[in-house]
Design an enzyme around this catalytic site. Sequence first.
Site, PDB file in Angstrom:
ATOM      1  CB  ALA A   1      -0.890  -0.002   1.229  1.00 30.49           C
TER       2      ALA A   1
ATOM      3  N   GLY B   1       0.307  -5.345   0.554  1.00 29.60           N
ATOM      4  CA  GLY B   1      -0.764  -5.407  -0.449  1.00 29.60           C
ATOM      5  C   GLY B   1      -0.286  -5.976  -1.778  1.00 29.60           C
TER       6      GLY B   1
ATOM      7  CD  GLU C   1      -3.138  -8.129   1.812  1.00 27.32           C
ATOM      8  OE1 GLU C   1      -2.829  -6.919   1.727  1.00 27.32           O
ATOM      9  OE2 GLU C   1      -4.044  -8.554   2.542  1.00 27.32           O
TER      10      GLU C   1
ATOM     11  CD  GLU D   1       0.286  -6.136   5.320  1.00 25.75           C
ATOM     12  OE1 GLU D   1       1.132  -6.979   5.713  1.00 25.75           O
ATOM     13  OE2 GLU D   1      -0.142  -6.116   4.160  1.00 25.75           O
TER      14      GLU D   1
END
Length: 269
Positions: free
Chosen positions: A74, A119, A122, A142
């Site tokens: 992110a 992310g 992911e 995270e």
Amino acid sequence: MLNPAPATIEPRAVETEFHGEVALVALNRPDQLNAINEEIRLLLPQVLEELEHDDAVRVILLHGGTARGFCAGADIKEIRAAETALQVRERNMRRAWIDGFDRVTKPVIAAVHGHCLGGGMEMALACDIRIASPDAVFALPETGLGLIPGAGGTQRLHRLVGQGRALDLLLTGDRIDAAEAHRIGLVTRLAADRQSLLDEALALAQRIAGRAPLATAYVKEAARAAGDLTLAAGQALERNLFALLSTTADKAEAARAFKEKRKPVFGGK
Ligand code: DAK
């Protein structure tokens, strides 16, 4: 009359190009290591939906383009404290960007090089097949940022590598290299080197694209459902999909081609 000035075409954070029946989708924020910003969260599901409905496309290949890595997670510069209920609600809705992958019935391959973090990892987990170059590095950092993975990481990782290994990676945030990712089944293929990654991924995509498209979509549906269904329910689904495929022109074409000793030509019907 003067010619109007040519419109400037801004590079988009997600770019698509086509190689035959394979759509190559590149993340395109090289200066920010493809960090996932609002534009990527908006564009990526749109692009996936367009490709899903494009009959000329049989396989989607996601890669990190010209950046030094696949994706550094992110965009931390965009993360801010969203305190009001409305902001939190909007943030939760944006999080659904990752669901765009689950709506694609076509095979999606991730070609991963360099950093594949948070992310970014992911996103790779949401794809069907992961191929990595030896320089790839994976982590879900995270908890070190006071967060947990918010795009499926806590759910998808353990389905691939088992709960013990998943918890190890989730709790420590440790980075693992491509060889370790391969050893634990996080990636299923290793490219020879960084330079050949995209070629190898494309060759894999083209091989899959040459197979019967409906069968490919149905086998993906059945295999992905296997993680959520009981054995009996999964086998019932498999039998139904098998029965549907028995009626297709492509199934008849495959049998004909076998008898005529030639390669089948599949039309996706
Ligand atoms: N965000 C924004 N910019 C990033 C970035 C990131 N995640 N990662 C790298 N960049 C930028 C750097 O700031 C730098 O930009 P400039 O300073 O040159 O403008 C450029 O990319 C190159 O990075 P470095 O100079 O740092 O390159 P190095 O090779 O030295 O280091 C690195 C590479 C990947 C080790 C390092 O950049 C790094 O540690 N990056 C951060 C990795 C990280 O912690 N990523 C976040 C993972 S957590 C949410 C939903 C989901 C999430 C969060 C919120 N909500 C719904 C609110 C998910 C969270 C995550 O993904």
